[in-house]
Design an enzyme around this catalytic site. Sequence first.
Site, PDB file in Angstrom:
ATOM      1  N   THR A 160       0.843  -1.194   0.000  1.00 37.51           N
ATOM      2  CA  THR A 160       0.000   0.000   0.000  1.00 37.51           C
ATOM      3  C   THR A 160       0.882   1.249   0.000  1.00 37.51           C
ATOM      4  OG1 THR A 160      -0.189   0.261   2.411  1.00 37.51           O
ATOM      5  CG2 THR A 160      -1.719  -1.272   1.347  1.00 37.51           C
ATOM      6  N   GLY A 162       8.200   7.366  -2.749  1.00 37.49           N
ATOM      7  CA  GLY A 162       8.882   7.268  -1.465  1.00 37.49           C
ATOM      8  C   GLY A 162       9.272   5.851  -1.088  1.00 37.49           C
ATOM      9  N   ILE A 163       9.030   5.503   0.170  1.00 38.99           N
ATOM     10  CA  ILE A 163       9.403   4.189   0.679  1.00 38.99           C
ATOM     11  C   ILE A 163       8.644   3.085  -0.049  1.00 38.99           C
ATOM     12  CG2 ILE A 163       9.339   2.688   2.721  1.00 38.99           C
ATOM     13  CD1 ILE A 163       9.840   5.234   4.410  1.00 38.99           C
ATOM     14  N   GLY A 164       7.380   3.323  -0.362  1.00 38.79           N
ATOM     15  CA  GLY A 164       6.596   2.320  -1.073  1.00 38.79           C
ATOM     16  C   GLY A 164       7.165   2.011  -2.439  1.00 38.79           C
ATOM     17  N   TYR A 168       0.208  12.162  14.164  1.00 39.44           N
ATOM     18  CA  TYR A 168       1.015  11.214  13.396  1.00 39.44           C
ATOM     19  C   TYR A 168       1.684  10.210  14.333  1.00 39.44           C
ATOM     20  CZ  TYR A 168       4.740   9.580  10.258  1.00 39.44           C
ATOM     21  OH  TYR A 168       5.601   8.803   9.517  1.00 39.44           O
TER      22      TYR A 168
END
Length: 266
Positions: free
Chosen positions: A13, A18-20, A156
């Site tokens: 997901t 970015g990290i995904g 967050y």
Amino acid sequence: MDTGLKGKVVIITGAANGIGRATALGFAKEGADLGLLDIDEKGLAEVAAVAGRHGVTVHSASADLSEAAGVSGGMDELLKGFGNRVDVLVNNVGSGAIRSFDDVDDAAWDATLSLNFMSYVRATRKALPILRANGGVIVNNASDLARQPEPVPVDYSVSKAAILALTKALARAEAPKIRVNAVAPGPIWSPFWEKPGGFAETMGKYHKMEPQAAVEHELKLRQLPLQRLGTPDEVANVILFLASDLASFVTSSVWGVDGGSIRSII
């Protein structure tokens, strides 16, 4: 070393950037087939094209993961594409802004928790019946702020702490067939930081500085031993390890990828 990831079906997901994105491309290099889920249709198409060059199968679905219907519909589409199969679920999607407790109203709390936490719950619900039958791995992307909260961003941090509780609970409930772990990145330079309204811009407003100066100021406050922001690839490397056969005796763990920001010994 053989990771054992070749031929696995991996659903990620928040895979468009970015990290995904880095995680998706890392799995593709290891020969894993990919199911990519994100609201950013253009970004998904770009990641799918690059990943496909490694000769793996890639299915993608564009959906609003802050809503139950978006997660459900997107997961259904990806699972159908792979004949109702998944071996690894990487819950990665998330967003945040630097703001104080007084600036976070009920609507903002709901929005943060819905995307950053409930999307993990909802995606996991979809994957669990398959993982229970066949075995597999779940890797959740949390944050160093889950373990060592700063004054901001409070919503967050709370959402990421909830992810760690979910990780620990699922690891015990679903063992031994399913391993469940979390990564806890520190400051990682990615679109999450640099996009309009992202961490850098809102941090600048909070500290009353230009974004770059505010980021540098924040790093000094956190006293990172490595004295720099991390990269998405550095987080992706740990996610791949946790999903692989190399981590076959690792579950219920939280792996910091944080430049040394966490000072606790536990």
